[in-house]
Design an enzyme around this catalytic site. Structure first.
Site, short mmCIF file in Angstrom:
data_model
loop_
_atom_site.label_atom_id
_atom_site.label_comp_id
_atom_site.label_asym_id
_atom_site.label_seq_id
_atom_site.Cartn_x
_atom_site.Cartn_y
_atom_site.Cartn_z
N HIS A 146 -66.88 -108.12 44.97
CA HIS A 146 -67.34 -106.86 44.38
C HIS A 146 -66.22 -105.83 44.48
CE1 HIS A 146 -70.63 -104.04 43.35
NE2 HIS A 146 -70.03 -103.19 44.18
N MET A 204 -67.88 -96.92 38.89
CA MET A 204 -68.50 -95.62 39.16
C MET A 204 -67.58 -94.56 38.57
SD MET A 204 -69.76 -96.54 42.98
CE MET A 204 -68.66 -97.95 43.03
N SER A 264 -68.06 -106.56 49.21
CA SER A 264 -67.39 -105.41 48.59
C SER A 264 -66.07 -105.13 49.28
CB SER A 264 -68.29 -104.18 48.68
OG SER A 264 -67.52 -103.04 48.35
N MET A 318 -63.84 -96.20 41.48
CA MET A 318 -64.35 -94.82 41.56
C MET A 318 -63.28 -93.87 41.04
SD MET A 318 -66.10 -94.81 45.30
CE MET A 318 -67.08 -96.18 45.91
N HIS A 361 -67.74 -102.94 39.72
CA HIS A 361 -68.77 -101.91 39.69
C HIS A 361 -68.08 -100.60 39.36
CE1 HIS A 361 -71.82 -99.42 42.31
NE2 HIS A 361 -71.91 -99.14 41.03
N GLY A 381 -70.66 -93.98 46.08
CA GLY A 381 -69.47 -93.18 46.45
C GLY A 381 -68.78 -93.67 47.71
N PHE A 382 -69.56 -94.20 48.65
CA PHE A 382 -68.97 -94.57 49.93
C PHE A 382 -69.62 -95.83 50.49
CE2 PHE A 382 -68.67 -90.04 49.28
CZ PHE A 382 -67.32 -89.81 49.48
N GLY A 383 -68.82 -96.60 51.25
CA GLY A 383 -69.36 -97.73 51.99
C GLY A 383 -69.95 -97.23 53.30
N GLY A 396 -70.61 -104.69 51.95
CA GLY A 396 -69.25 -104.27 52.28
C GLY A 396 -69.04 -104.28 53.77
N ASP A 420 -65.27 -101.99 43.73
CA ASP A 420 -65.81 -100.66 43.45
C ASP A 420 -64.72 -99.77 42.85
OD1 ASP A 420 -68.57 -100.75 44.42
OD2 ASP A 420 -67.67 -101.09 46.39
N MET A 455 -78.93 -99.34 42.90
CA MET A 455 -78.20 -98.79 44.05
C MET A 455 -79.19 -98.47 45.17
SD MET A 455 -74.99 -98.79 43.38
CE MET A 455 -74.49 -97.98 44.90
N ASP A 479 -77.05 -102.94 46.02
CA ASP A 479 -75.74 -102.52 46.53
C ASP A 479 -75.91 -101.26 47.36
OD1 ASP A 479 -73.07 -101.94 46.94
OD2 ASP A 479 -72.62 -101.48 44.84
N GLY A 480 -75.51 -101.36 48.64
CA GLY A 480 -75.54 -100.20 49.53
C GLY A 480 -76.39 -100.46 50.75
#
Ligand SMILES: O=C(CO)[C@@H](O)[C@H](O)COP(=O)(O)O
Ligand SMILES: [Fe+2]
Length: 228
Positions: free
Chosen positions: A31, A66, A8, A35, A64, A140-142, A195, A33, A135, A173-174
């Protein structure tokens, strides 16, 4: 399917995105992200940056989204050059129509579930998808801690995929790292977003290879156990 790794770029240096993308060439996907500061409380990048990234790397882009209103925006990410586009089911108005549109435009269609969203109501939608994203943090955050309470959902989803005889990929993811990737593979995930575990490493390409090896070993152990 052999496990795939999707680093990510959320954890990369955004001022050096092209170089950071090249640093993980050899990964299966990159990946991205997206947002919008509405669906999640963070803001990253949009269509023009995805277009530039698609030109800057040969690694296919795994976008991805969001964002609110993916029905309107997701097709533009296919046009921007994404190989896979993931929308959140919580934000989509017409997920079946949207998945069909993404496929018709030539990308893999993928749907994401937030941690509190169950898979069961969406069982009948699975044939419309190329990938499902579970998820394993609140989006929202790495750099957040892996939610191991998601492991039963990963297992149940893998069982549903088997029950329907689908080729669907199952992405997590996460918080995926050397300490958590084996549990995810064992539960049935086969596409791993990472990430901070990749871009926080001194050698990101080596981190990708090490994660892939761990996932491969855990997958073959799990299939040996299931077959015997
Ligand atoms: O979608 C997201 C966060 O919302 C992710 O893709 C993160 O970027 C993963 O980062 P790590 O948890 O692996 O650091
Ligand atoms: Fe993501």
């Amino acid at each position: 399917m052999a496990p795939q790794i999707s680093p990510s770029i959320l954890s990369a240096d955004f001022a050096r995105l092209a170089e950071e993308a090249k640093a993980v060439e050899g990964a299966d996907w990159l990946h991205v992200d997206v947002m919008d500061n509405h669906f999640v409380p963070n803001l990253t990048l949009g269509v023009p940056v995805v277009e530039s990234l698609a030109r800057a790397t040969d690694t296919p882009l795994d976008c991805h989204l969001m964002i609110e209103d993916p029905d309107r925006w997701a097709p533009q990410y296919v046009e921007a050059g994404a190989g896979s586009v993931t929308f959140h089911v919580e934000a989509a108005t017409a997920p079946v129509r949207l998945a069909r549109e993404i496929r018709a435009k030539g990308a893999r269609a993928s749907m994401a579930l937030r941690p509190a969203t169950p898979i069961e109501p969406y069982e009948d939608l699975l044939p419309e998808l190329d990938m499902l994203l579970i998820m394993t943090v609140e989006p929202g955050f790495g750099g957040q801690a892996f939610l191991d309470i998601m492991l039963p959902k990963i297992r149940r989803t893998r069982e549903l995929i088997g029950k329907h005889g689908l080729e669907l990929w199952l992405q997590v993811d996460g918080g995926v790292s050397a300490s958590t990737i084996e549990q995810c593979a064992d539960a049935g995930a086969d596409v791993f977003v990472a990430g901070s575990a990749v871009y926080g490493a001194s050698d990101p390409a080596e981190a990708v290879r090490a994660l892939r090896k761990q996932a491969e070993e855990a997958t073959s152990r799990a299939s040996w156990l299931h077959d015997h």
